[in-house]
Design a protein around this motif. Structure first.
Motif, PDB file in Angstrom:
ATOM      1  N   PHE A   1       0.825  -1.198   0.000  1.00 60.35           N
ATOM      2  CA  PHE A   1       0.000   0.000   0.000  1.00 60.35           C
ATOM      3  C   PHE A   1       0.865   1.257   0.000  1.00 60.35           C
ATOM      4  O   PHE A   1       0.553   2.237  -0.681  1.00 60.35           O
ATOM      5  CB  PHE A   1      -0.947   0.012   1.197  1.00 60.35           C
ATOM      6  N   ASP A   2       1.954   1.230   0.759  1.00 58.97           N
ATOM      7  CA  ASP A   2       2.873   2.374   0.774  1.00 58.97           C
ATOM      8  C   ASP A   2       3.464   2.614  -0.615  1.00 58.97           C
ATOM      9  O   ASP A   2       3.684   3.761  -1.019  1.00 58.97           O
ATOM     10  CB  ASP A   2       4.003   2.137   1.777  1.00 58.97           C
ATOM     11  N   GLU A   3       3.676   1.539  -1.354  1.00 61.68           N
ATOM     12  CA  GLU A   3       4.173   1.683  -2.726  1.00 61.68           C
ATOM     13  C   GLU A   3       3.128   2.377  -3.593  1.00 61.68           C
ATOM     14  O   GLU A   3       3.470   3.219  -4.433  1.00 61.68           O
ATOM     15  CB  GLU A   3       4.513   0.307  -3.316  1.00 61.68           C
ATOM     16  N   TYR A   4       1.860   2.034  -3.395  1.00 66.10           N
ATOM     17  CA  TYR A   4       0.785   2.700  -4.136  1.00 66.10           C
ATOM     18  C   TYR A   4       0.780   4.202  -3.833  1.00 66.10           C
ATOM     19  O   TYR A   4       0.628   5.030  -4.739  1.00 66.10           O
ATOM     20  CB  TYR A   4      -0.577   2.121  -3.745  1.00 66.10           C
ATOM     21  N   VAL A   5       0.935   4.533  -2.545  1.00 68.19           N
ATOM     22  CA  VAL A   5       0.926   5.937  -2.131  1.00 68.19           C
ATOM     23  C   VAL A   5       2.101   6.689  -2.751  1.00 68.19           C
ATOM     24  O   VAL A   5       1.943   7.799  -3.284  1.00 68.19           O
ATOM     25  CB  VAL A   5       0.952   6.051  -0.602  1.00 68.19           C
ATOM     26  N   ASN A   6       3.289   6.085  -2.681  1.00 72.79           N
ATOM     27  CA  ASN A   6       4.473   6.744  -3.234  1.00 72.79           C
ATOM     28  C   ASN A   6       4.357   6.931  -4.743  1.00 72.79           C
ATOM     29  O   ASN A   6       4.744   7.969  -5.286  1.00 72.79           O
ATOM     30  CB  ASN A   6       5.728   5.923  -2.905  1.00 72.79           C
ATOM     31  N   GLU A   7       3.827   5.932  -5.406  1.00 72.13           N
ATOM     32  CA  GLU A   7       3.636   6.013  -6.852  1.00 72.13           C
ATOM     33  C   GLU A   7       2.669   7.131  -7.201  1.00 72.13           C
ATOM     34  O   GLU A   7       2.907   7.915  -8.136  1.00 72.13           O
ATOM     35  CB  GLU A   7       3.098   4.680  -7.366  1.00 72.13           C
ATOM     36  N   ASP A   8       1.577   7.231  -6.446  1.00 72.89           N
ATOM     37  CA  ASP A   8       0.581   8.272  -6.685  1.00 72.89           C
ATOM     38  C   ASP A   8       1.184   9.659  -6.485  1.00 72.89           C
ATOM     39  O   ASP A   8       0.969  10.566  -7.305  1.00 72.89           O
ATOM     40  CB  ASP A   8      -0.610   8.076  -5.743  1.00 72.89           C
ATOM     41  N   GLN A   9       1.962   9.830  -5.417  1.00 72.25           N
ATOM     42  CA  GLN A   9       2.581  11.122  -5.140  1.00 72.25           C
ATOM     43  C   GLN A   9       3.569  11.497  -6.234  1.00 72.25           C
ATOM     44  O   GLN A   9       3.614  12.654  -6.679  1.00 72.25           O
ATOM     45  CB  GLN A   9       3.269  11.091  -3.780  1.00 72.25           C
ATOM     46  N   GLN A  10       4.344  10.523  -6.692  1.00 78.68           N
ATOM     47  CA  GLN A  10       5.332  10.784  -7.734  1.00 78.68           C
ATOM     48  C   GLN A  10       4.650  11.171  -9.040  1.00 78.68           C
ATOM     49  O   GLN A  10       5.081  12.105  -9.726  1.00 78.68           O
ATOM     50  CB  GLN A  10       6.221   9.552  -7.934  1.00 78.68           C
ATOM     51  N   TYR A  11       3.585  10.480  -9.370  1.00 76.92           N
ATOM     52  CA  TYR A  11       2.884  10.783 -10.625  1.00 76.92           C
ATOM     53  C   TYR A  11       2.212  12.155 -10.561  1.00 76.92           C
ATOM     54  O   TYR A  11       2.330  12.957 -11.502  1.00 76.92           O
ATOM     55  CB  TYR A  11       1.840   9.705 -10.917  1.00 76.92           C
ATOM     56  N   GLU A  12       1.517  12.425  -9.468  1.00 75.22           N
ATOM     57  CA  GLU A  12       0.832  13.709  -9.346  1.00 75.22           C
ATOM     58  C   GLU A  12       1.824  14.863  -9.332  1.00 75.22           C
ATOM     59  O   GLU A  12       1.549  15.940  -9.887  1.00 75.22           O
ATOM     60  CB  GLU A  12      -0.020  13.728  -8.073  1.00 75.22           C
ATOM     61  N   THR A  13       2.986  14.669  -8.716  1.00 76.22           N
ATOM     62  CA  THR A  13       4.020  15.707  -8.728  1.00 76.22           C
ATOM     63  C   THR A  13       4.529  15.954 -10.135  1.00 76.22           C
ATOM     64  O   THR A  13       4.750  17.095 -10.550  1.00 76.22           O
ATOM     65  CB  THR A  13       5.200  15.302  -7.817  1.00 76.22           C
ATOM     66  N   ALA A  14       4.704  14.883 -10.893  1.00 79.90           N
ATOM     67  CA  ALA A  14       5.167  15.008 -12.274  1.00 79.90           C
ATOM     68  C   ALA A  14       4.150  15.788 -13.106  1.00 79.90           C
ATOM     69  O   ALA A  14       4.514  16.689 -13.873  1.00 79.90           O
ATOM     70  CB  ALA A  14       5.404  13.624 -12.876  1.00 79.90           C
ATOM     71  N   VAL A  15       2.869  15.455 -12.970  1.00 88.47           N
ATOM     72  CA  VAL A  15       1.823  16.152 -13.729  1.00 88.47           C
ATOM     73  C   VAL A  15       1.783  17.629 -13.354  1.00 88.47           C
ATOM     74  O   VAL A  15       1.699  18.513 -14.236  1.00 88.47           O
ATOM     75  CB  VAL A  15       0.453  15.498 -13.480  1.00 88.47           C
ATOM     76  N   LYS A  16       1.867  17.933 -12.064  1.00 88.93           N
ATOM     77  CA  LYS A  16       1.834  19.324 -11.603  1.00 88.93           C
ATOM     78  C   LYS A  16       3.028  20.099 -12.135  1.00 88.93           C
ATOM     79  O   LYS A  16       2.898  21.248 -12.588  1.00 88.93           O
ATOM     80  CB  LYS A  16       1.818  19.359 -10.073  1.00 88.93           C
ATOM     81  N   THR A  17       4.202  19.473 -12.112  1.00 90.74           N
ATOM     82  CA  THR A  17       5.410  20.135 -12.604  1.00 90.74           C
ATOM     83  C   THR A  17       5.315  20.410 -14.097  1.00 90.74           C
ATOM     84  O   THR A  17       5.624  21.514 -14.572  1.00 90.74           O
ATOM     85  CB  THR A  17       6.641  19.257 -12.328  1.00 90.74           C
ATOM     86  N   ILE A  18       4.903  19.419 -14.860  1.00 90.80           N
ATOM     87  CA  ILE A  18       4.792  19.581 -16.314  1.00 90.80           C
ATOM     88  C   ILE A  18       3.764  20.645 -16.657  1.00 90.80           C
ATOM     89  O   ILE A  18       4.008  21.506 -17.517  1.00 90.80           O
ATOM     90  CB  ILE A  18       4.415  18.238 -16.969  1.00 90.80           C
ATOM     91  N   ARG A  19       2.634  20.615 -15.982  1.00 85.18           N
ATOM     92  CA  ARG A  19       1.591  21.609 -16.270  1.00 85.18           C
ATOM     93  C   ARG A  19       2.101  23.012 -16.002  1.00 85.18           C
ATOM     94  O   ARG A  19       1.885  23.931 -16.804  1.00 85.18           O
ATOM     95  CB  ARG A  19       0.355  21.320 -15.443  1.00 85.18           C
ATOM     96  N   GLY A  20       2.794  23.187 -14.883  1.00 89.01           N
ATOM     97  CA  GLY A  20       3.347  24.500 -14.562  1.00 89.01           C
ATOM     98  C   GLY A  20       4.374  24.963 -15.581  1.00 89.01           C
ATOM     99  O   GLY A  20       4.404  26.135 -15.968  1.00 89.01           O
ATOM    100  N   ASP A  21       5.217  24.019 -16.038  1.00 84.60           N
ATOM    101  CA  ASP A  21       6.241  24.367 -17.025  1.00 84.60           C
ATOM    102  C   ASP A  21       5.633  24.753 -18.370  1.00 84.60           C
ATOM    103  O   ASP A  21       6.167  25.614 -19.082  1.00 84.60           O
ATOM    104  CB  ASP A  21       7.200  23.189 -17.222  1.00 84.60           C
ATOM    105  N   LEU A  22       4.515  24.128 -18.727  1.00 88.14           N
ATOM    106  CA  LEU A  22       3.922  24.376 -20.033  1.00 88.14           C
ATOM    107  C   LEU A  22       3.062  25.628 -20.075  1.00 88.14           C
ATOM    108  O   LEU A  22       2.844  26.204 -21.144  1.00 88.14           O
ATOM    109  CB  LEU A  22       3.060  23.173 -20.445  1.00 88.14           C
ATOM    110  N   GLU A  23       2.567  26.068 -18.928  1.00 90.15           N
ATOM    111  CA  GLU A  23       1.644  27.198 -18.914  1.00 90.15           C
ATOM    112  C   GLU A  23       2.308  28.500 -19.329  1.00 90.15           C
ATOM    113  O   GLU A  23       1.627  29.472 -19.644  1.00 90.15           O
ATOM    114  CB  GLU A  23       1.001  27.331 -17.536  1.00 90.15           C
ATOM    115  N   GLY A  24       3.633  28.540 -19.349  1.00 92.11           N
ATOM    116  CA  GLY A  24       4.326  29.761 -19.765  1.00 92.11           C
ATOM    117  C   GLY A  24       4.654  29.807 -21.236  1.00 92.11           C
ATOM    118  O   GLY A  24       5.382  30.700 -21.687  1.00 92.11           O
TER     119      GLY A  24
END
Length: 323
Positions: A55-78
Motif C-alpha cells: 500500500f505504501d508503494e501505491y501511495v508513493n507512486e501516486d505522489q510521484q505521478y501527481e508531482t510530475a503532472v503538476k510540474t509539467i503543467r506549470g512548465d507548459l503554462e508559460g
C-alpha cells in the motif's frame, strides 16, 4: 475553444483503490484483511507487513505521478497556450481540433491509446517514473517536457511517423489502432467467422484474429509467434523468428490464434499481410458476444455479431511521435 496544449493523464493504482473504498485507511485495511485471510495463521503477521508495504508503494507512486503532472503543467503554462488536462477516460470524447501539441504523461500504453484520437497532431511522451515504465513510447523526462514542447510548437522537433490500422464495419462504424486489433468473442468461447483475403475465403473457429501494425509487432503479435516457435522447437521443426516490422511500414500483419480444424472450419489461411488495395475482411458468424477492440482497451469496442462484415486496412493518416 482557443488553440491549446493537451496534457493527457491516467489514474494511478491508488486512485483506483480510493474510488472503490473511499479512504486510504479503508483501502489499507482491505489489503491487510485480504492478505491475512489468504495466508495461514502462522504467516498472517508477515502478510500484514507485506500488505502495508504494497500500500505504501501505491501511495508513493501516486505522489510521484501527481508531482510530475503538476510540474509539467506549470512548465507548459508559460508557453503562450492554455493547458487542457485530459484524463484517460475522456480521450475518446476530447476535441483535438484546436490542439497544437499533445503531451502524454506515461505509461507507454497511454501514448498508444491517445494516438488513435489525436490524428496527426505531434505527441510528446513523458516518462514520470523511469524506474517503473519501460518508456519505449516515452523518450522524455519530466524536466525535458517544456523544451521539447517549445521545439514542437516551433516546428523544429524530430518526428517519427507511425502507420496506424483502420477497421470499418458494414454498418458504418470505424476505429483506429496504434498497436493492434483483436477480433473475437468477449469471452473464451471460440470465435466463428468467414475470413476473406487474396481472393480466397475460409470459415474459421478460433481464439480470434490479431491484426498488427509495425509498432505493435513486438507486442501481442510476437507472443503468438513465440508460442508457435516454441511448439515447433519441441517437435523438432524450426520456425522463423517473429517479424520485425518498421513503424512506418506500408503493410499490416495478421494472424489467427489457435485455429481449429473440423468438418466445417478450415486452417489454411492463418496469417498474411494487408497492403494498399489488399484489405482483410472478416464476416461474423457469432450471434452474440462478437467484439473488435484495439490496443488492449476492451471497454472501447465495436460489436461484431452475425450480419456484420469488417474490413481492415492501412489507415489514411499516420500518428506523429516526437523523438
Amino acid at each position: 475553444m482557443s488553440p491549446n496544449i493537451a496534457l493527457v493523464t491516467t489514474p494511478t493504482r491508488l486512485s483506483g483503490l480510493l474510488a472503490k473504498f473511499g479512504t486510504k485507511g479503508s483501502a489499507r485495511f482491505r489489503m491487510q484483511t485480504a492478505r491475512s485471510n489468504f495466508l495461514s495463521t502462522n504467516h498472517s503477521a508477515a502478510a500484514v507487513v507485506d500488505a502495508n508495504s504494497d500500500f505504501d508503494e501505491y501511495v508513493n507512486e501516486d505522489q510521484q505521478y501527481e508531482t510530475a503532472v503538476k510540474t509539467i503543467r506549470g512548465d507548459l503554462e508559460g508557453l503562450g497556450y492554455p493547458v487542457v488536462v485530459v484524463p484517460r477516460n475522456y480521450i475518446s470524447n476530447f476535441f483535438f481540433g484546436m490542439t497544437e501539441a499533445v503531451v502524454v504523461v506515461g505509461p507507454d500504453g497511454l501514448v498508444a491509446n491517445t494516438a488513435k484520437y489525436a490524428g496527426e497532431i505531434p505527441i510528446i511522451g513523458v516518462n514520470p517514473m523511469p524506474e517503473r515504465f519501460d518508456g519505449v513510447l516515452l523518450p522524455f523526462d519530466v524536466d525535458q517536457a517544456r523544451r521539447v514542447v517549445r521545439q514542437t510548437l516551433a516546428g523544429k522537433a524530430n518526428v517519427r511517423e507511425v502507420t496506424l490500422a483502420d477497421v470499418s464495419l458494414s454498418d458504418g462504424q470505424s476505429m483506429l489502432a496504434f498497436n493492434d486489433f483483436f477480433v473475437g468473442r468477449s469471452s473464451h468461447v471460440s470465435s466463428r467467422y468467414v475470413l476473406y483475403c487474396d481472393g480466397k475465403s475460409e470459415t474459421h473457429s478460433s481464439s480470434g484474429v490479431i491484426i498488427s501494425t509495425g509498432a505493435g509487432s513486438t507486442g501481442w503479435l510476437s507472443s503468438v509467434y513465440h508460442m508457435t516457435r516454441g511448439v515447433g522447437r519441441r517437435m523438432g521443426v524450426p520456425l522463423d523468428s517473429p517479424p520485425q516490422i518498421p513503424w512506418n511500414t506500408d503493410a499490416l500483419c495478421w494472424v489467427v490464434r489457435e485455429p481449429f480444424l473440423s468438418c466445417d472450419s478450415q486452417v489454411d489461411l492463418v496469417t498474411g499481410e494487408i497492403r494498399a488495395g489488399n484489405p482483410l475482411r472478416l464476416e461474423s458468424l457469432m450471434p452474440e458476444g462478437g467484439v473488435i477492440f484495439s490496443d488492449g482497451i476492451e471497454s472501447d469496442f465495436l460489436t461484431f455479431n452475425s450480419g456484420t462484415i469488417a474490413e481492415f486496412r492501412i489507415a489514411e493518416t499516420q500518428s506523429r511521435l516526437v523523438t
